[in-house]
Design an enzyme around this catalytic site. Sequence first.
Site, PDB file in Angstrom:
ATOM      1  N   LYS A   1     -11.413 -17.248 -25.236  1.00  0.00           N
ATOM      2  CA  LYS A   1     -11.615 -18.654 -24.847  1.00  0.00           C
ATOM      3  C   LYS A   1     -11.188 -18.809 -23.401  1.00  0.00           C
ATOM      4  O   LYS A   1     -10.001 -18.836 -23.098  1.00  0.00           O
ATOM      5  CB  LYS A   1     -10.811 -19.566 -25.777  1.00  0.00           C
ATOM      6  CG  LYS A   1     -11.235 -19.417 -27.244  1.00  0.00           C
ATOM      7  CD  LYS A   1     -10.354 -20.189 -28.205  1.00  0.00           C
ATOM      8  CE  LYS A   1     -10.803 -19.965 -29.651  1.00  0.00           C
ATOM      9  NZ  LYS A   1     -10.287 -18.709 -30.251  1.00  0.00           N
TER      10      LYS A   1
ATOM     11  N   GLU B   1     -15.036 -15.884 -49.527  1.00  0.00           N
ATOM     12  CA  GLU B   1     -14.911 -17.337 -49.643  1.00  0.00           C
ATOM     13  C   GLU B   1     -16.222 -18.015 -50.045  1.00  0.00           C
ATOM     14  O   GLU B   1     -16.237 -19.193 -50.376  1.00  0.00           O
ATOM     15  CB  GLU B   1     -14.437 -17.923 -48.305  1.00  0.00           C
ATOM     16  CG  GLU B   1     -12.971 -17.634 -47.974  1.00  0.00           C
ATOM     17  CD  GLU B   1     -12.764 -16.284 -47.300  1.00  0.00           C
ATOM     18  OE1 GLU B   1     -13.692 -15.434 -47.345  1.00  0.00           O
ATOM     19  OE2 GLU B   1     -11.674 -16.067 -46.731  1.00  0.00           O
TER      20      GLU B   1
ATOM     21  N   TRP C   1     -16.637 -19.756 -24.484  1.00  0.00           N
ATOM     22  CA  TRP C   1     -16.282 -18.647 -25.340  1.00  0.00           C
ATOM     23  C   TRP C   1     -17.042 -17.384 -24.925  1.00  0.00           C
ATOM     24  O   TRP C   1     -18.239 -17.424 -24.640  1.00  0.00           O
ATOM     25  CB  TRP C   1     -16.658 -18.964 -26.810  1.00  0.00           C
ATOM     26  CG  TRP C   1     -15.742 -19.954 -27.459  1.00  0.00           C
ATOM     27  CD1 TRP C   1     -14.653 -20.563 -26.906  1.00  0.00           C
ATOM     28  CD2 TRP C   1     -15.861 -20.449 -28.791  1.00  0.00           C
ATOM     29  NE1 TRP C   1     -14.073 -21.423 -27.806  1.00  0.00           N
ATOM     30  CE2 TRP C   1     -14.798 -21.375 -28.984  1.00  0.00           C
ATOM     31  CE3 TRP C   1     -16.730 -20.219 -29.839  1.00  0.00           C
ATOM     32  CZ2 TRP C   1     -14.589 -22.055 -30.184  1.00  0.00           C
ATOM     33  CZ3 TRP C   1     -16.545 -20.895 -31.036  1.00  0.00           C
ATOM     34  CH2 TRP C   1     -15.476 -21.801 -31.209  1.00  0.00           C
TER      35      TRP C   1
ATOM     36  N   THR D   1      -9.022 -11.759 -50.286  1.00  0.00           N
ATOM     37  CA  THR D   1      -9.614 -11.245 -49.044  1.00  0.00           C
ATOM     38  C   THR D   1      -8.692 -10.191 -48.456  1.00  0.00           C
ATOM     39  O   THR D   1      -7.477 -10.276 -48.567  1.00  0.00           O
ATOM     40  CB  THR D   1      -9.762 -12.358 -48.002  1.00  0.00           C
ATOM     41  OG1 THR D   1      -8.452 -12.848 -47.705  1.00  0.00           O
ATOM     42  CG2 THR D   1     -10.618 -13.481 -48.536  1.00  0.00           C
TER      43      THR D   1
END
Lengths: 545, 545
Positions: free
Chosen positions: A439, A329, A444, A186
């Site tokens: 946060k 992934e 959020w 990645t």
Amino acid sequence: MLGTMQERQLTLDHFVNRAETYFPDREIVTNTAAGLQRTTYGAWADRTHRLAGVLDNLGISAEGRVATFAWNTARHLELYFAAPCSGRVLHTLNLRLFPEQLTYIVNHAEDEVIFVDRSLLGLLVPRVGEFNTVKHIVVMDDGVPNEIPSFDGGPEVHDYEELLAGAERTEFRCADEWAAASMCYTSGTTGNPKGVTYTHRSTYLHTMAAMLADTIGVTEADVILPVVPMFHANAWGLAHAAVASGAKLVQPGPDLSPGTLARLIEEEKVTLAAGVPTIWMGVVEELEGRDTSALRVVPCGGSAVPTSLSKRFEEVTGLPILQAWGMTETSPVGSVAKVISSLEDSSEEKLDELRASQGLPVLGVELRVVTPDGEQVPWDGETQGELQAAGPWITNGYYNDERSAEAMTEDGWCRTGDVAVMLPEGYLKLVDRTKDVIKTGGEWISSVELENEIMAHPAVAEAAVIAVAHPKWAERPLACVVLRDGAEATRDEILAFLDGRVAKWWIPDDVVFIDEVPKTSVGKFSKKTLREQFADYELPGVADA
Amino acid sequence: MLGTMQERQLTLDHFVNRAETYFPDREIVTNTAAGLQRTTYGAWADRTHRLAGVLDNLGISAEGRVATFAWNTARHLELYFAAPCSGRVLHTLNLRLFPEQLTYIVNHAEDEVIFVDRSLLGLLVPRVGEFNTVKHIVVMDDGVPNEIPSFDGGPEVHDYEELLAGAERTEFRCADEWAAASMCYTSGTTGNPKGVTYTHRSTYLHTMAAMLADTIGVTEADVILPVVPMFHANAWGLAHAAVASGAKLVQPGPDLSPGTLARLIEEEKVTLAAGVPTIWMGVVEELEGRDTSALRVVPCGGSAVPTSLSKRFEEVTGLPILQAWGMTETSPVGSVAKVISSLEDSSEEKLDELRASQGLPVLGVELRVVTPDGEQVPWDGETQGELQAAGPWITNGYYNDERSAEAMTEDGWCRTGDVAVMLPEGYLKLVDRTKDVIKTGGEWISSVELENEIMAHPAVAEAAVIAVAHPKWAERPLACVVLRDGAEATRDEILAFLDGRVAKWWIPDDVVFIDEVPKTSVGKFSKKTLREQFADYELPGVADA
């Protein structure tokens, strides 16, 4: 025990055998500096078997990593199968990594050989001295007359075609579906790249999933143009699916200019072209006036597809773009934003919302969106949580990397690092990355949504919103704004502009003006850099509190 | 090891979860004596989980066999998943077996419980006293008022809905993809039926294969009418594929009359209807004048699809029938006779030949046709050999049966018992069964082809050709002919008719006239019976030799 099913393994040699047996005359077209080169699956399969012999001749160990540093070409497709089908592990190197990242992943994966396009030698050669395990560099001559290097006391340098001419057709050796087939790192924004290892089984199943009629539905009648690079998350499975189905494959090589891609789509009668949104922004204009009647689906992913792009694409070609979601992934195909039949009669607004979402999981994949409390979010389109994934082609951690633990939940699901909501129809909608979300007071705030609203201001060129520490709310948003050339706007004007566009408590506590938003190696906003820069930033009112 | 792919198992609970989560409102329609009954995947999945609880409450053992004796209904679909997903093994009993075969398979499989449609009690009840292991009979009331039996000292009798009402929703338990999920016995013409055991893995993969765009391409937008029974080789994977994709399912129940099926196709807007050729011979005439515009594919198999039927179907609906090949031993889908894109421009004659063939293997399946010398046949459309199959959903032998050994080759391929040739395009073409082929002087004569030629004679109603022992040629063909009512033809007329229609050495050595061709329980010619009857038949000229 007798009396059950054969224990046939899901290994990639089956795809090669099938293409060679039933589709020997189907073409693989590669666009090169010297023009279009055409081969067939018959010739390709034979060369792939001989390439397995080349790997033997070079002494590449069983399970040894075989790296590629290459464009999308027929040769790259030979490597795609010869490495895993001879028991090695393909490692596709990302051409766009920073040099130090490239060195890191070659050494971390312990690559034994690198196959490199001659046109890319300039990017690779300066780093070779830093590679610890590479014994061979094999140059694939693509017509760009870069100088062939030699490394005194370093890796041996070979010519691809010479090696192939000197090798025998060699039987494949891949008997275990759980064996590693390939790996891909990645290009994360934090720390060193992380390696994902795919097995024969995961790749086989992922290929079948891409071929399902409800996913991308690859068939033998397709003509596939993977603009998405083969080093980028398995080219979304399309290179494997092309071979498995016997579809004609059009490999674009190094020239990804909009005009060239548009010409390939028309002249090769491409039915399926896949790439990231920025590719299509350019190509769509070049498609205007061309015959695109063969096109049937244009999967797009990597980042959110703007509705305006999809609309424009539909205007020009008659087809909306098909948004798909996935990541390195997840092999990568995890979900596809098709409008299912029971929703086809929705309002145009709803259809746009569904097409701009990340869609429904493909068969085999499970997705869940989990709040910080550990509950799955309701399907209200509002409640945010972390997206987690499970399935036979989802990673269970990174190769030889202590960051694996934090990547997985206790019950074995992969934490994607994405923040998402669930639309009332069950469609997944990404809103941010977990590390970028702000946060605040137990809730959020999506940095991406805030940025989109700020960028709607006519004076703003780019905006990145980051979290800054706050003694009462834990974090509060800070807007980092780049103004358009010659345009002017004040902090208060920007904040006033947001009033009514987002919830009151989402409005940033402050605005700073910067010259440009720092970018990662693959062109994404590097909010990590901004967070470091503004780590000690004091928000207004905090000092008084 | 960390750093590879998740070891998620390919188990059938995933299909149920997916349908319940993303397609809760999709319909399952069942045609019953009391009219159409409609439910949804949401309600169905909940009942399926409760049915898992019923199996617990009845004390069915782990891996215990759960038999069904039932039509295609929504309840049968509950059993299809509740049994394997709770760790048991579904055993679908064929309604058309001879009574002694039914007893054999119930005892051989050691069924612990039989779920039976009330309308089918008449077929089952007289045999129950012969069943050795059955502890429970569960009656599914389908509105036919057959008397509910009781068995003094025998199995307990229950009502399905009462059991379900008394059970709790129960979590599924199926953690191992290699575990048995279901079994099905072949209705062979020789000896006792043979049991094939499917695993979760094989069924999962076979379902994906059926959903591939190049196979049947099942999607969520489909409306599937499986006329093929659920006790017949997994209903060709369609029941599983419907759940996996979330497609609407139309279950025809007991009434398979052409008029009813045609009405269901029109009124429920069926897109995919599957059944054996004899079904379509009747239905096609009833479809005339109806709106069949929703139909997109009509897979057909079990025996060869006559070109005339496919043509007639295309005339009425605009669609040719899609011939597929498979058998109980292959899950069943092994190959599909789609005309691939590169052959679309073939002559009408060639297209007919391809569509009437068994086609190309689906992804995952390997097929080979092997001569008695052990060589694969050339693709010449002439050389005959035995068809052998390999793949993740192909059997490796029969359940607890010493006939397994002869069913497999030394290298682990399944002997299908079919004789085939390969067309020049790589398409498979079945010509006979290995046990029916006439082996003469080292060559094979196809009994099926000979029969077709004899049945072309206007006086012939039916013909079966069998091998009779011959001292010089090993075997020679004997034609067993049934004349049409009132028609006349002599032995010499029949043989003269064949002159020029088949090779000289194919012409039977003799003709016998019989009243009818004996049939198996599923209506196929029982040449075994004829072979026994004519075992000592003396061919003309043999006594003199």
